[in-house]
Design a protein around this motif. Structure first.
Motif, PDB file in Angstrom:
ATOM      1  N   SER A   4      -0.644  22.454  12.724  1.00  0.00           N
ATOM      2  CA  SER A   4      -1.237  21.670  11.630  1.00  0.00           C
ATOM      3  C   SER A   4      -0.169  20.865  10.899  1.00  0.00           C
ATOM      4  N   LYS A   5       1.057  21.408  10.749  1.00  0.00           N
ATOM      5  CA  LYS A   5       2.147  20.660  10.133  1.00  0.00           C
ATOM      6  C   LYS A   5       2.589  19.528  11.047  1.00  0.00           C
ATOM      7  N   GLY A   6       2.530  19.721  12.323  1.00  0.00           N
ATOM      8  CA  GLY A   6       2.914  18.696  13.293  1.00  0.00           C
ATOM      9  C   GLY A   6       1.954  17.521  13.279  1.00  0.00           C
ATOM     10  N   LYS A   7       0.709  17.700  12.880  1.00  0.00           N
ATOM     11  CA  LYS A   7      -0.276  16.624  12.835  1.00  0.00           C
ATOM     12  C   LYS A   7      -0.183  15.837  11.526  1.00  0.00           C
ATOM     13  N   ILE A   8       0.297  16.437  10.475  1.00  0.00           N
ATOM     14  CA  ILE A   8       0.367  15.777   9.165  1.00  0.00           C
ATOM     15  C   ILE A   8       1.461  14.703   9.166  1.00  0.00           C
ATOM     16  N   PHE A   9       2.613  14.998   9.746  1.00  0.00           N
ATOM     17  CA  PHE A   9       3.714  14.043   9.740  1.00  0.00           C
ATOM     18  C   PHE A   9       3.346  12.731  10.446  1.00  0.00           C
ATOM     19  N   PRO A  10       2.791  12.736  11.656  1.00  0.00           N
ATOM     20  CA  PRO A  10       2.394  11.460  12.287  1.00  0.00           C
ATOM     21  C   PRO A  10       1.298  10.736  11.482  1.00  0.00           C
ATOM     22  N   LEU A  11       0.431  11.490  10.817  1.00  0.00           N
ATOM     23  CA  LEU A  11      -0.619  10.883  10.001  1.00  0.00           C
ATOM     24  C   LEU A  11      -0.007  10.149   8.812  1.00  0.00           C
ATOM     25  N   ILE A  12       0.982  10.763   8.157  1.00  0.00           N
ATOM     26  CA  ILE A  12       1.661  10.126   7.027  1.00  0.00           C
ATOM     27  C   ILE A  12       2.387   8.866   7.500  1.00  0.00           C
ATOM     28  N   ILE A  13       3.061   8.936   8.608  1.00  0.00           N
ATOM     29  CA  ILE A  13       3.770   7.769   9.162  1.00  0.00           C
ATOM     30  C   ILE A  13       2.779   6.652   9.482  1.00  0.00           C
ATOM     31  N   THR A  14       1.651   6.974  10.064  1.00  0.00           N
ATOM     32  CA  THR A  14       0.632   5.980  10.412  1.00  0.00           C
ATOM     33  C   THR A  14       0.079   5.312   9.159  1.00  0.00           C
ATOM     34  N   VAL A  15      -0.226   6.080   8.131  1.00  0.00           N
ATOM     35  CA  VAL A  15      -0.749   5.521   6.883  1.00  0.00           C
ATOM     36  C   VAL A  15       0.295   4.611   6.238  1.00  0.00           C
ATOM     37  N   MET A  16       1.554   5.018   6.253  1.00  0.00           N
ATOM     38  CA  MET A  16       2.615   4.195   5.671  1.00  0.00           C
ATOM     39  C   MET A  16       2.774   2.886   6.440  1.00  0.00           C
ATOM     40  N   LEU A  17       2.707   2.928   7.769  1.00  0.00           N
ATOM     41  CA  LEU A  17       2.811   1.710   8.562  1.00  0.00           C
ATOM     42  C   LEU A  17       1.643   0.766   8.281  1.00  0.00           C
ATOM     43  N   ILE A  18       0.454   1.292   8.139  1.00  0.00           N
ATOM     44  CA  ILE A  18      -0.717   0.468   7.817  1.00  0.00           C
ATOM     45  C   ILE A  18      -0.541  -0.176   6.448  1.00  0.00           C
ATOM     46  N   MET A  19      -0.035   0.579   5.486  1.00  0.00           N
ATOM     47  CA  MET A  19       0.183   0.027   4.150  1.00  0.00           C
ATOM     48  C   MET A  19       1.240  -1.081   4.173  1.00  0.00           C
ATOM     49  N   ILE A  20       2.292  -0.899   4.959  1.00  0.00           N
ATOM     50  CA  ILE A  20       3.335  -1.919   5.075  1.00  0.00           C
ATOM     51  C   ILE A  20       2.770  -3.190   5.712  1.00  0.00           C
ATOM     52  N   ILE A  21       1.969  -3.050   6.745  1.00  0.00           N
ATOM     53  CA  ILE A  21       1.364  -4.213   7.410  1.00  0.00           C
ATOM     54  C   ILE A  21       0.436  -4.955   6.454  1.00  0.00           C
ATOM     55  N   ILE A  22      -0.379  -4.227   5.707  1.00  0.00           N
ATOM     56  CA  ILE A  22      -1.282  -4.862   4.734  1.00  0.00           C
ATOM     57  C   ILE A  22      -0.471  -5.579   3.666  1.00  0.00           C
ATOM     58  N   TYR A  23       0.593  -4.979   3.197  1.00  0.00           N
ATOM     59  CA  TYR A  23       1.447  -5.607   2.191  1.00  0.00           C
ATOM     60  C   TYR A  23       2.061  -6.893   2.730  1.00  0.00           C
ATOM     61  N   LEU A  24       2.540  -6.866   3.962  1.00  0.00           N
ATOM     62  CA  LEU A  24       3.143  -8.059   4.546  1.00  0.00           C
ATOM     63  C   LEU A  24       2.136  -9.192   4.685  1.00  0.00           C
ATOM     64  N   PHE A  25       0.919  -8.891   5.116  1.00  0.00           N
ATOM     65  CA  PHE A  25      -0.110  -9.929   5.221  1.00  0.00           C
ATOM     66  C   PHE A  25      -0.502 -10.464   3.850  1.00  0.00           C
ATOM     67  N   ALA A  26      -0.529  -9.615   2.858  1.00  0.00           N
ATOM     68  CA  ALA A  26      -0.935 -10.045   1.514  1.00  0.00           C
ATOM     69  C   ALA A  26       0.124 -10.912   0.842  1.00  0.00           C
ATOM     70  N   THR A  27       1.371 -10.728   1.220  1.00  0.00           N
ATOM     71  CA  THR A  27       2.442 -11.482   0.558  1.00  0.00           C
ATOM     72  C   THR A  27       2.947 -12.666   1.378  1.00  0.00           C
ATOM     73  N   VAL A  28       2.331 -12.949   2.513  1.00  0.00           N
ATOM     74  CA  VAL A  28       2.738 -14.099   3.299  1.00  0.00           C
ATOM     75  C   VAL A  28       2.427 -15.356   2.500  1.00  0.00           C
ATOM     76  N   GLU A  29       3.421 -16.192   2.331  1.00  0.00           N
ATOM     77  CA  GLU A  29       3.232 -17.405   1.545  1.00  0.00           C
ATOM     78  C   GLU A  29       2.418 -18.420   2.329  1.00  0.00           C
ATOM     79  N   GLN A  30       1.461 -18.990   1.627  1.00  0.00           N
ATOM     80  CA  GLN A  30       0.701 -20.075   2.215  1.00  0.00           C
ATOM     81  C   GLN A  30       1.502 -21.347   1.991  1.00  0.00           C
ATOM     82  N   PRO A  31       1.530 -22.237   2.982  1.00  0.00           N
ATOM     83  CA  PRO A  31       2.301 -23.469   2.803  1.00  0.00           C
ATOM     84  C   PRO A  31       1.745 -24.309   1.655  1.00  0.00           C
ATOM     85  N   LEU A  32       2.644 -24.783   0.809  1.00  0.00           N
ATOM     86  CA  LEU A  32       2.291 -25.681  -0.275  1.00  0.00           C
ATOM     87  C   LEU A  32       2.943 -27.023   0.031  1.00  0.00           C
TER      88      LEU A  32
END
Length: 174
Positions: A4-32
């Motif tokens: 059960s501890k072995g399953k939590i660590f990959p889950l935390i890493i996956t959630v963090m990667l998803i959050m980083i990807i969402i953050y990167l898409f949200a902060t991409v500058e639109q050309p002005l």
């Protein structure tokens, strides 16, 4: 217990990667893209336009147009030319909501600021002045006219295509 501890660590890493990807898409500058044009006619009247355009996924998303009309001293007498120009400009932008258009006046100029974001059209390079026993102003509102430049929110343009179109119509873009 270890499984059960072995399953939590990959889950935390996956959630963090998803959050980083969402953050990167949200902060991409639109050309002005900022384009400007300034014309001074034979009556010594200057009309300048500054257009700030936000492009996203090769579409126009937002446009902010600042149009400035500067009159020479000979047209600034008691005949309220600036008030007449403000009135005509106000009528010409009535197709937009009131909060999208701001018209101000100072001692020798009228400044119009137009902000559009929702499938609205802006016509550029559409003001002419002539003296016919008094100052006359003509606004070309024909969106199909070859004398004006018409842009609409949601029009498809890459950044390069947009800049080329405006440069071909006498604007300087950056």
């Amino acid at each position: 217990m270890f499984s059960s501890k072995g399953k939590i660590f990959p889950l935390i890493i996956t959630v963090m990667l998803i959050m980083i990807i969402i953050y990167l898409f949200a902060t991409v500058e639109q050309p002005l893209v900022v384009c400007e044009k300034k014309n001074k006619n034979d009556l010594d009247i200057t009309v300048s336009e500054r257009l700030e355009t936000t492009l996203d996924s090769n579409e126009i998303r937002k446009m902010v147009l600042v149009k400035t009309i500067v009159l020479p001293d000979e047209y600034l007498g008691d005949n309220n030319q600036l008030d007449n120009i403000m009135f005509i400009l106000d009528k010409s932008y009535q197709y937009l909501d009131e909060e999208q258009v701001t018209i101000t006046k100072s001692k020798d100029r009228v400044v119009v600021k137009v902000v559009v974001e929702d499938d609205e059209t802006i016509i550029l390079n559409n003001i002419e002045f002539f003296d016919n026993e008094g100052l006359q102003m003509r606004i070309n509102s024909n969106t199909k006219s070859s004398e004006v430049l018409t842009l609409r929110v949601d029009d498809d343009y890459s950044e390069g295509e947009f800049m080329t179109r405006l440069k071909n119509n006498g604007y300087h873009c950056k």
